[in-house]
Design an enzyme around this catalytic site. Sequence first.
Site, short mmCIF file in Angstrom:
data_model
loop_
_atom_site.label_atom_id
_atom_site.label_comp_id
_atom_site.label_asym_id
_atom_site.label_seq_id
_atom_site.Cartn_x
_atom_site.Cartn_y
_atom_site.Cartn_z
CB SER A 1 -0.89 0.00 1.26
OG SER A 1 -1.48 1.28 1.46
CB ALA B 1 4.32 -0.48 10.92
CB SER B 2 1.39 -4.34 8.62
OG SER B 2 0.36 -3.66 7.91
CE LYS B 3 -1.48 -3.79 3.22
NZ LYS B 3 -1.72 -5.00 2.40
CB ILE C 1 -7.94 0.55 -4.79
CG1 ILE C 1 -6.43 0.70 -5.06
CG2 ILE C 1 -8.60 -0.30 -5.87
CD1 ILE C 1 -6.08 1.42 -6.34
CE1 TYR D 1 -3.55 -1.57 5.41
CE2 TYR D 1 -2.67 0.61 4.90
CZ TYR D 1 -3.23 -0.58 4.48
OH TYR D 1 -3.44 -0.80 3.14
#
Length: 251
Positions: free
Chosen positions: A141, A158-160, A189, A156
Site C-alpha cells: 500500500s 508499518a505492516s505494509k 482503490i 497498518y
Amino acid sequence: MSGFSGRRAIVTGAAGGIGSAVIAALTNAGVTVAGLDLDTPALSETERSLGIKMHKITVDLSSVDDTRRAVGAACESLGGSADVIVNAAGVYELAPALKVEQSDWDLNQNINLRSSFFVAQTAIACRSDDSVPMSIVNVSSTGALRSGTGDAALSYGASKAGLLGLTISMATEWADRNVRANCVIPGVIDTSMVRIMDDPAAGQAWLDQRVPMKRLGRPEEVAKVVCFLASDDASYVTGASLVVDGGYLCA
C-alpha cells in the site's frame, strides 16, 4: 500476458476487491485458482458474481497453523503445487499512535505481513519440481511510504512497509528455487476498505488535492499489474515494487 494457460494459483483475500479482481483476471487467462478467505459465504458470492469457478478454501490467516493447513488444502484441491501466489489479504485496523493497543498492532501485522510469509513458505514447501517457475506477488500500500492521509494508520503502514522488505528477502532467498517475488503498491482503490467517498463531496475534494488523476483506482487496474508481475512477461523481474496510485506518491 504470456505463460498462464494451465497454471495453478493461490490468492488470499479472495473475497475482497483486489483479490477478487485478481482471481477474475487469472481465471480469464486460463489459470486454475484456489481462493482463500475467512468469509466463506463471501467466497461463494464472489464466485457467483464473477461467473467463474474457483477452489474455495476458508482460512484464518491470523493463525499460522490454519494458514499452513489451508495452503496445503489448496495445493491438494488444485491437483499440485501452485505456480502463482498472490497475497492480497489485508486489514485496516486504525488507532492514533498513542492509542494503539496490542490487538490493533497484532491484527495488522499478522494478516498484512506475517501471513504473506507463511502462505509463500508453505506453497514453496509443497513444490516437488523447481524447474517450473513460481511467482509470488504481494500487495502492499502507499501507506507503507506516506502517512498523513487523515487516517490513524501507523500500525497498518508499518505492516505494509514490512511487506516491501519481505518481498526483497523472498526474491533473494528463493531465487535459486526458480521463484520470483514482487510487490504492487496500490493507492486509494475503490474497495470496501476505502471510506473517503462516504462523503462524496469531501472525498472528491481530497482526490482533487492529493491524487493527480483525481479519481479512485479500480481493483481491475491493480489486478492487471499483479498479473503482469506473475506472468512470463516479467520473467526477469524480481524484488521489484510497482506503484499503482494515480500519481498519489508524486503529489
